[in-house]
Structures are given as structure tokens and as C-alpha cells.
Design a protein around this motif. Structure first.
Motif, PDB file in Angstrom:
ATOM      1  N   VAL A 364       0.772   7.155  -7.333  1.00  0.00           N
ATOM      2  CA  VAL A 364      -0.410   7.810  -7.894  1.00  0.00           C
ATOM      3  C   VAL A 364       0.025   8.993  -8.750  1.00  0.00           C
ATOM      4  CG1 VAL A 364      -2.591   8.966  -7.384  1.00  0.00           C
ATOM      5  CG2 VAL A 364      -1.806   7.090  -5.916  1.00  0.00           C
ATOM      6  N   ALA A 365       0.981   9.770  -8.231  1.00  0.00           N
ATOM      7  CA  ALA A 365       1.471  10.940  -8.961  1.00  0.00           C
ATOM      8  C   ALA A 365       2.110  10.531 -10.280  1.00  0.00           C
ATOM      9  CB  ALA A 365       2.461  11.712  -8.100  1.00  0.00           C
ATOM     10  N   ILE A 366       2.900   9.453 -10.259  1.00  0.00           N
ATOM     11  CA  ILE A 366       3.540   8.975 -11.501  1.00  0.00           C
ATOM     12  C   ILE A 366       2.471   8.587 -12.512  1.00  0.00           C
ATOM     13  CG2 ILE A 366       4.942   7.139 -12.515  1.00  0.00           C
ATOM     14  CD1 ILE A 366       6.527   7.043  -9.924  1.00  0.00           C
ATOM     15  N   SER A 367       1.456   7.861 -12.028  1.00  0.00           N
ATOM     16  CA  SER A 367       0.379   7.427 -12.918  1.00  0.00           C
ATOM     17  C   SER A 367      -0.312   8.617 -13.572  1.00  0.00           C
ATOM     18  CB  SER A 367      -0.631   6.597 -12.122  1.00  0.00           C
ATOM     19  OG  SER A 367      -1.841   6.488 -12.829  1.00  0.00           O
ATOM     20  N   VAL A 368      -0.684   9.595 -12.744  1.00  0.00           N
ATOM     21  CA  VAL A 368      -1.398  10.768 -13.271  1.00  0.00           C
ATOM     22  C   VAL A 368      -0.525  11.525 -14.264  1.00  0.00           C
ATOM     23  CG1 VAL A 368      -2.376  13.026 -12.660  1.00  0.00           C
ATOM     24  CG2 VAL A 368      -2.875  11.019 -11.240  1.00  0.00           C
ATOM     25  N   ALA A 369       0.745  11.763 -13.904  1.00  0.00           N
ATOM     26  CA  ALA A 369       1.633  12.563 -14.750  1.00  0.00           C
ATOM     27  C   ALA A 369       1.908  11.870 -16.078  1.00  0.00           C
ATOM     28  CB  ALA A 369       2.940  12.835 -14.006  1.00  0.00           C
ATOM     29  N   SER A 370       2.224  10.559 -16.028  1.00  0.00           N
ATOM     30  CA  SER A 370       2.571   9.866 -17.275  1.00  0.00           C
ATOM     31  C   SER A 370       1.355   9.753 -18.184  1.00  0.00           C
ATOM     32  CB  SER A 370       3.129   8.475 -16.963  1.00  0.00           C
ATOM     33  OG  SER A 370       2.145   7.695 -16.335  1.00  0.00           O
ATOM     34  N   THR A 371       0.186   9.517 -17.574  1.00  0.00           N
ATOM     35  CA  THR A 371      -1.022   9.371 -18.379  1.00  0.00           C
ATOM     36  C   THR A 371      -1.391  10.693 -19.048  1.00  0.00           C
ATOM     37  OG1 THR A 371      -1.796   7.683 -16.841  1.00  0.00           O
ATOM     38  CG2 THR A 371      -3.414   8.617 -18.338  1.00  0.00           C
ATOM     39  N   LEU A 372      -1.328  11.781 -18.281  1.00  0.00           N
ATOM     40  CA  LEU A 372      -1.661  13.085 -18.865  1.00  0.00           C
ATOM     41  C   LEU A 372      -0.647  13.471 -19.935  1.00  0.00           C
ATOM     42  CD1 LEU A 372      -2.859  15.187 -15.791  1.00  0.00           C
ATOM     43  CD2 LEU A 372      -4.230  14.158 -17.618  1.00  0.00           C
ATOM     44  N   ALA A 373       0.625  13.090 -19.722  1.00  0.00           N
ATOM     45  CA  ALA A 373       1.655  13.416 -20.715  1.00  0.00           C
ATOM     46  C   ALA A 373       1.373  12.704 -22.033  1.00  0.00           C
ATOM     47  CB  ALA A 373       3.033  13.030 -20.180  1.00  0.00           C
ATOM     48  N   LEU A 374       1.013  11.420 -21.951  1.00  0.00           N
ATOM     49  CA  LEU A 374       0.694  10.683 -23.186  1.00  0.00           C
ATOM     50  C   LEU A 374      -0.541  11.277 -23.853  1.00  0.00           C
ATOM     51  CD1 LEU A 374       1.285   8.310 -25.083  1.00  0.00           C
ATOM     52  CD2 LEU A 374      -0.206   6.900 -23.670  1.00  0.00           C
ATOM     53  N   GLY A 375      -1.509  11.657 -23.030  1.00  0.00           N
ATOM     54  CA  GLY A 375      -2.721  12.279 -23.571  1.00  0.00           C
ATOM     55  C   GLY A 375      -2.391  13.558 -24.328  1.00  0.00           C
ATOM     56  N   ALA A 376      -1.512  14.380 -23.731  1.00  0.00           N
ATOM     57  CA  ALA A 376      -1.122  15.638 -24.370  1.00  0.00           C
ATOM     58  C   ALA A 376      -0.395  15.376 -25.679  1.00  0.00           C
ATOM     59  CB  ALA A 376      -0.250  16.448 -23.424  1.00  0.00           C
ATOM     60  N   LEU A 377       0.470  14.343 -25.656  1.00  0.00           N
ATOM     61  CA  LEU A 377       1.246  13.990 -26.854  1.00  0.00           C
ATOM     62  C   LEU A 377       0.312  13.571 -27.991  1.00  0.00           C
ATOM     63  CD1 LEU A 377       4.403  13.752 -27.123  1.00  0.00           C
ATOM     64  CD2 LEU A 377       4.014  11.281 -27.136  1.00  0.00           C
ATOM     65  N   LEU A 378      -0.649  12.711 -27.661  1.00  0.00           N
ATOM     66  CA  LEU A 378      -1.590  12.231 -28.681  1.00  0.00           C
ATOM     67  C   LEU A 378      -2.470  13.369 -29.183  1.00  0.00           C
ATOM     68  CD1 LEU A 378      -2.602   8.807 -27.096  1.00  0.00           C
ATOM     69  CD2 LEU A 378      -1.451   9.148 -29.280  1.00  0.00           C
ATOM     70  N   THR A 379      -2.842  14.274 -28.266  1.00  0.00           N
ATOM     71  CA  THR A 379      -3.659  15.423 -28.673  1.00  0.00           C
ATOM     72  C   THR A 379      -2.890  16.309 -29.647  1.00  0.00           C
ATOM     73  OG1 THR A 379      -4.769  15.368 -26.532  1.00  0.00           O
ATOM     74  CG2 THR A 379      -4.985  17.391 -27.818  1.00  0.00           C
ATOM     75  N   ALA A 380      -1.606  16.535 -29.341  1.00  0.00           N
ATOM     76  CA  ALA A 380      -0.773  17.336 -30.237  1.00  0.00           C
ATOM     77  C   ALA A 380      -0.655  16.653 -31.596  1.00  0.00           C
ATOM     78  CB  ALA A 380       0.608  17.540 -29.621  1.00  0.00           C
ATOM     79  N   LEU A 381      -0.525  15.312 -31.565  1.00  0.00           N
ATOM     80  CA  LEU A 381      -0.432  14.553 -32.812  1.00  0.00           C
ATOM     81  C   LEU A 381      -1.707  14.721 -33.631  1.00  0.00           C
ATOM     82  CD1 LEU A 381       1.115  12.460 -34.534  1.00  0.00           C
ATOM     83  CD2 LEU A 381      -0.042  10.674 -33.223  1.00  0.00           C
ATOM     84  N   ALA A 382      -2.857  14.648 -32.940  1.00  0.00           N
ATOM     85  CA  ALA A 382      -4.137  14.835 -33.627  1.00  0.00           C
ATOM     86  C   ALA A 382      -4.189  16.225 -34.263  1.00  0.00           C
ATOM     87  CB  ALA A 382      -5.293  14.655 -32.641  1.00  0.00           C
ATOM     88  N   GLY A 383      -3.700  17.220 -33.537  1.00  0.00           N
ATOM     89  CA  GLY A 383      -3.666  18.586 -34.073  1.00  0.00           C
ATOM     90  C   GLY A 383      -2.841  18.660 -35.338  1.00  0.00           C
ATOM     91  N   ARG A 384      -1.704  17.982 -35.347  1.00  0.00           N
ATOM     92  CA  ARG A 384      -0.835  17.986 -36.525  1.00  0.00           C
ATOM     93  C   ARG A 384      -1.504  17.274 -37.694  1.00  0.00           C
ATOM     94  NH1 ARG A 384       5.245  18.509 -35.882  1.00  0.00           N
ATOM     95  NH2 ARG A 384       5.081  17.914 -38.065  1.00  0.00           N
ATOM     96  N   LEU A 385      -2.130  16.144 -37.384  1.00  0.00           N
ATOM     97  CA  LEU A 385      -2.809  15.386 -38.440  1.00  0.00           C
ATOM     98  C   LEU A 385      -3.877  16.233 -39.109  1.00  0.00           C
ATOM     99  CD1 LEU A 385      -3.333  11.826 -36.923  1.00  0.00           C
ATOM    100  CD2 LEU A 385      -1.905  12.478 -38.853  1.00  0.00           C
TER     101      LEU A 385
END
Lengths: 393, 243
Positions: A364-385
């Protein structure tokens, strides 16, 4: 959190709440009616495919005088026997009038053959193209086979031979599925529905906040406000995430209500979906909202018009379901690596909960951490765009 | 106060702005005049920081727009070309949203919004959703939101485009009022009469370069012609080989 971010968030939420059409399709049609419709279809098909064992199956019997013992046996086996007189031609006519009926014709020579210990012929009439008649015929056939077996055993015994001699192989079936896991086969599609509906809940907002804003010409003035552009898009992503979370909550409530109406128990199944499990599914899927909101916003940022964004996002909606489809085909089991794949990990979490076999805390912890990490990455990408001047289109 | 030196901007093979230098002083209305596609909007977009100049520099009230765009934006009130508003929000909410983005809140914000609603004659439709607004009503909302933070310098890209006579007059009056209050107003237009009626200073842009500048009188003297319009046509015509 910056003030500008919250200001944009509030504005996006207000706008979407006031837009009845998009509110209808993102929060009502998908999350509320989706599960109701799905469960309705499921319970209908279950009712049709399961012939109930406790239900008396009607059968017309002609020539009952020729085999009174057999007719008695049929009655004991919970067949609703109605006696009529007539030959094969009449039987055909009866069945032509009512295709759901099945009829058993006991010929005059039945007693003679039976008494002589020869195979005694009976005729079973049924319209094979009628599903209901087919199921009834199956029941009658099974009862006749049981009668035949009983008589055969008695005959062997009368001749001093053990009836077991006629049974070369005995099959004992051991079904390892538990009621919950059996239901999961039927309900395996649930995680698709949950993830899809969740994504769709934020789709209109994601489109409106990016492509829609550009198309209306309100993006350029927005970019002249004295706030970092990334904060503007973060506020929009947060708003999309909020609507996705809302859609997720609604779909869980709707599922909770509608699944009670599916007669799973009659199939020897039980769906392990009570309020606690529903809450756990909500919690396990919630991090996925971050990925969904950021992903849809990034894609929509590339498009020029509302329509173009709609086309793209409808396709993108299917991307998170791909790992689930592959996993379903290969029948994979949860492991640490798979739990690092967003959407797939949510699927595995949901399946575990529905089977009443919850995954270990580490997974469960792996799922939550990896999902939030990808979310943060995509959010940062959106910010750059949004920082690029091409965003003006 | 705006000062631009040798601004240049290209989009791929298109040189939208090649060399534009201009000054717009406080308490003056400066008009950016030029035919369609001359580079007016691109120049303004560089000044209000949504585009980054390829070359040259520009200052708003002494702040370099490329170095500190956020500070520059705080000093600017902007009406972009074809500026849209949010249809699901009321006029007041549209203005308030921009006020908040500029860091205003509470009583100060409400007083500003009320003041602008009054000043721009928006009382009748201020609390209606903007969905069915006329072009004139939309422009008023867009103007109000550009002015909500009382900017010192105001940039307007074709502010009277698509407006009827009444609305055009209202906008012109607003521009003059802003000037009289000591603001720096820089606006673009391709309509000669508009520029002639309003401007203290004119900068004529053609094909990405400044073709002439000065007061209406100076331009008339420099390029000859009975009217300003004639002078304008001469400026452009010489380039097109029409004169």
C-alpha cells in the motif's frame, strides 16, 4: 500554498459548479448512474443465466400410465409434472403453442422393455433454440439419468454384482474459490469503472481551465496578473483533483448501494463491499487523483480548442486502464514492482479489498508513494509548460 | 511611464517586430498606430511581459520587464486584444477575481470593485453572469479588471474594437480620465480617427519598425498632408510605393 493558487482554485470550482451540463456529466452521469446501470445489467444477466435449483421445473408428461414409477420419481425430484394424453404429433402441437415448455413422451412399449431389462426408450421434446426450454430440458435429462442410474444399480445388485463395478472412474471436484473470489471474477471490471469515472470527473474542468480558457481569450489577461504562471496551473490542477475526488466518493457510494441489489449470494458469491471496504477503496484510490488531474491538465495544455482537448482527453482516459487490461489478461499477482505502477497498483489494491485479501502495508505504501511521485512530476511538468510563451497559442 | 529600446521579436521565420523604440510618458495618451499585422500587438505583448523580446529592452516605471516581469505586471493594467471574460461568473466576480490575483482583499477590494462598476456604468449588469453579455459589456468588464489594482500604467490593445458609438465614447472618456489623473496610457489602434481624437503622442508602426512618431501636429508637419489621415497614408504609402 500561495494566495493566487487558492484564488484560481476557487474560481475554477465556482465556474464548474455553475456549469450544469458539465457538472451533470462529470458528477452525475458517470459516478452515480454508471454503477447503477452496471449492477442492473449484471443482476439481470445473473438472473437469466442461473436456473434456480429450488424452483420446480414444469414438464408435460404424456403416456404416464406406461411408467407410473418413473412419473413418481420425477415428482420427487421437484419437477412440476402435468399429465396429458396424446401421441408425438400432439406433443409437437403443445410445444408449438408454448415454446418454453418441455414434454416427456413415455411410449406404450416402455413397460415391456423396462420389465425385460432392455434399454427402455423415452422421448424428450424441447425447443433447443429457446434458452429457457433448454435449461428445463437439462433438468429433466439430469433427473432421467439419475433414475436410470438408480434402476441400473438395483438390477446389478439383484444379480449379485456390486454396482460400483459400473463406475470405473469417480471424479471429486474440489473448488478452491471462496465466495468472495468467485464474485471478483464478475466484479473484476469494478476497478476499471472506479478509475475511469474518477478521471472523467475532472476532465471537463481540466479542459475548461486550459484549452477553454485559451479559446475564450481569457488566458492572456490571466497571464498578465502578477503571479507566477506555475501557481495558476497548480490551482487548476488542484481544482481538477478536487472534482475527481468528489467523483470517486460518489461512485463508491453508488456502488455500495447498487451492489446490494445484485443476487450474488445465489451464485454462492459474496462481494466484500461494505462501508469499511468502500472507504478503504476510496483511500487507496485517492492518490491516483493527483496523477489523473495533472495528466489531463498537461495534455489539455497542448491543445488549442475545447473540441481538440475533448478528443485527446477521451483517448488519454484509456491510458491508465491499459496496465489493468494487461494485468487482467496475464492474471498477475501483486508484487513490489507492480505496486509501483500507478493505476495498476490501485487496481490490485481494489481487487485485494474486494476479495477480502487485503495487500500488505508495504505494498500500500509503495502504491501511495509512487502514485504521488508521478503526480508531483506531472504537476511540475504542467508548471513548466505554462511558463513557456507558446502556451498563448 | 514606458520606455522601450530596439525591441525585436520573431516567430519562426516571421519577424513580427524588428526594431521598435518608444516612450510613453505619465499623464499622456500615447497611441500605437499601424495597419493590421504591423507588430502593434506583439510590441504590447512584450511590454506586458507575456512575450519575451529576442532583442532590445523595455522598462515599465523603471522596472525591466525581462528581468522582473512580476514587478512590472504589478505596475501595469492590461487589456489584451480580444480579451475574454469568464461566462459563468458575474461581472463583479470577474473583476474581483483579478483583484485577488493582485493581492487585494476584503473592504479594499470591494470598494475598488464598487468604484469601477460605478465609473464604467456597469450597475445594471454587474451582478449578472457574463454569459450573455454584449461586446460593449464584456469590454467594460475587461477594462475594470485591468484597472482593479489602480495601475500607474495602462496598456490597451485595440480597446474600442467591435464597440458601438456609445460604448466607444465611454471608453474614450475613461482613457482621457486616466490621463487627467496622471496615468500613462498606451493604446494601439488601426483606426486613424480614434488616434487623432485621443492621442497626445503617436507612434506609427509598420512592418515591425517605427515609421514615425510625435504629436499629431508634428507628424502632420513632418509628412505633410492636409489631415492626420493623409499623413498616415503617406507614411505607409511611401513604404508600399503607393504615394
Amino acid at each position: 500554498m500561495s494566495l493566487a493558487l487558492l484564488t484560481v482554485f476557487r474560481k475554477e470550482v465556482t465556474e464548474t459548479l455553475r456549469d450544469r451540463r458539465s457538472l451533470m456529466s462529470s458528477l452525475v452521469l458517470g459516478p452515480v448512474f454508471g454503477p447503477l446501470l452496471m449492477m442492473g445489467i449484471l443482476s439481470l444477466s445473473l438472473e437469466r443465466s442461473v436456473s434456480r435449483l429450488d424452483e420446480a421445473v414444469p414438464v408435460i408428461v404424456a403416456g404416464s400410465d406406461n411408467a407410473p414409477n418413473l412419473v413418481q420419481f420425477l415428482r420427487e425430484q421437484n419437477l412440476d409434472v402435468s399429465l396429458r394424453e396424446g401421441g408425438a404429433d400432439q406433443v409437437r402441437k403443445w410445444l408449438e403453442q408454448d415454446g418454453e415448455q418441455v414434454a416427456l413422451l413415455l411410449p406404450g412399449e416402455f413397460g415391456e422393455h423396462f420389465g425385460a431389462g432392455e434399454p427402455a426408450r423415452v422421448l424428450l421434446f424441447a425447443d433447443g433454440s429457446n434458452a429457457k426450454a433448454g435449461r428445463r430440458a437439462d433438468r429433466v435429462r439430469a433427473v432421467l439419468a439419475a433414475y436410470s442410474g438408480t434402476i441400473a444399480a438395483l438390477r446389478l445388485q439383484a444379480r449379485g454384482i456390486s454396482p460400483t463395478i459400473a463406475q470405473a472412474v469417480v471424479v471429486d471436484e474440489v473448488d478452491l474459490s471462496t465466495p468472495s473470489s468467485r464474485a471478483t471474477l464478475v466484479l473484476g471490471i469494478l476497478s476499471y469503472v472506479i478509475l475511469l469515472v474518477t478521471l472523467a470527473g475532472g476532465m471537463y474542468l481540466a479542459i475548461d481551465a486550459t484549452a477553454g480558457e485559451r479559446e475564450r481569450g481569457s488566458l492572456e489577461p490571466l497571464l498578465t496578473a502578477p503571479v507566477p504562471r506555475s501557481h495558476l496551473i497548480y490551482g487548476k490542477i488542484l481544482a481538477a483533483a478536487t472534482f475527481m475526488a468528489l467523483a470517486l466518493a460518489l461512485v463508491m457510494v453508488s456502488l455500495l448501494v447498487s451492489i446490494q441489489r445484485v443476487p450474488l449470494e445465489e451464485l454462492g458469491m459474496s462481494a466484500n463491499l461494505g462501508p469499511r471496504v468502500a472507504l478503504a477503496v476510496f483511500g487507496g484510490t485517492l492518490p491516483f487523483v493527483a496523477v489523473g488531474a495533472a495528466l489531463l491538465t498537461v495534455i489539455a495544455s497542448f491543445t488549442r480548442t475545447y473540441k481538440e482537448a475533448q478528443t485527446w482527453l477521451s483517448a488519454v482516459l484509456l491510458v491508465p486502464t491499459l496496465p489493468i487490461a494487461v494485468a487482467g489478461l496475464l492474471d498477475v499477482k501483486a508484487n513490489a514492482v507492480l505496486m509501483a505502477v500507478p493505476s495498476l497498483s490501485q487496481h490490485l489494491l481494489i481487487q485485494g479489498l474486494l476479495r477480502n485479501e487485503p495487500l500488505p502495508g508495504l505494498y500500500v505504501a509503495i502504491s501511495v508513494a509512487s502514485t504521488l511521485a508521478l503526480g508531483a512530476l506531472l504537476t511540475a511538468l504542467a508548471g513548466r509548460l505554462y511558463g513557456r510563451e507558446q502556451i498563448l497559442g | 511611464m514606458i520606455r522601450a529600446e530596439s525591441l525585436a521579436k520573431r516567430f519562426g521565420p516571421v519577424e513580427a517586430v524588428r526594431d521598435v523604440s518608444l516612450e510613453a510618458a505619465d499623464g499622456r495618451i500615447t497611441g500605437l498606430l499601424g495597419p493590421n499585422g504591423a507588430g502593434k500587438s506583439t510590441t504590447l505583448r512584450m511590454l506586458y511581459t507575456v512575450l519575451r523580446p529576442d532583442a532590445g529592452r523595455a522598462e515599465v516605471d523603471g522596472i525591466d520587464v525581462a528581468l522582473d516581469p512580476l514587478a512590472a505586471r504589478r505596475h501595469l493594467g492590461v487589456l489584451p486584444h480580444g480579451s475574454g471574460i469568464y461566462p459563468q461568473l458575474s461581472a463583479r466576480e470577474n473583476i474581483r477575481f483579478y483583484g485577488r490575483l493582485h493581492g487585494l482583499a476584503g473592504g479594499t477590494l470591494e470598494r475598488r470593485v464598487d468604484g469601477l462598476v460605478e465609473r464604467l456604468g456597469m450597475t445594471d449588469f454587474a451582478d449578472r453572469r457574463a454569459k450573455g453579455f454584449s461586446q460593449g459589456q464584456r469590454t467594460k468588464v475587461a477594462l475594470a479588471r485591468a484597472l482593479v489594482h489602480s495601475p500607474r500604467t495602462v496598456l490597451l490593445d485595440e480597446p474600442t474594437n467591435g464597440l458601438d458609438v456609445i460604448a466607444t465614447r465611454a471608453v474614450r472618456k475613461l482613457i482621457r480620465d486616466l490621463r487627467d489623473q496622471g496615468h500613462c496610457v498606451l493604446f494601439s489602434s488601426h483606426v486613424m480617427q480614434e488616434v487623432a481624437a485621443l492621442c497626445d503622442e503617436i507612434v506609427i508602426i509598420d512592418r515591425g519598425v517605427v515609421a514615425g512618431s510625435g504629436t499629431p501636429r508634428q507628424i502632420q508637419q513632418e509628412f505633410g498632408g492636409e489631415t492626420l489621415e493623409e499623413s498616415f497614408v503617406r507614411v505607409l504609402g511611401e513604404r508600399e510605393g503607393l504615394a
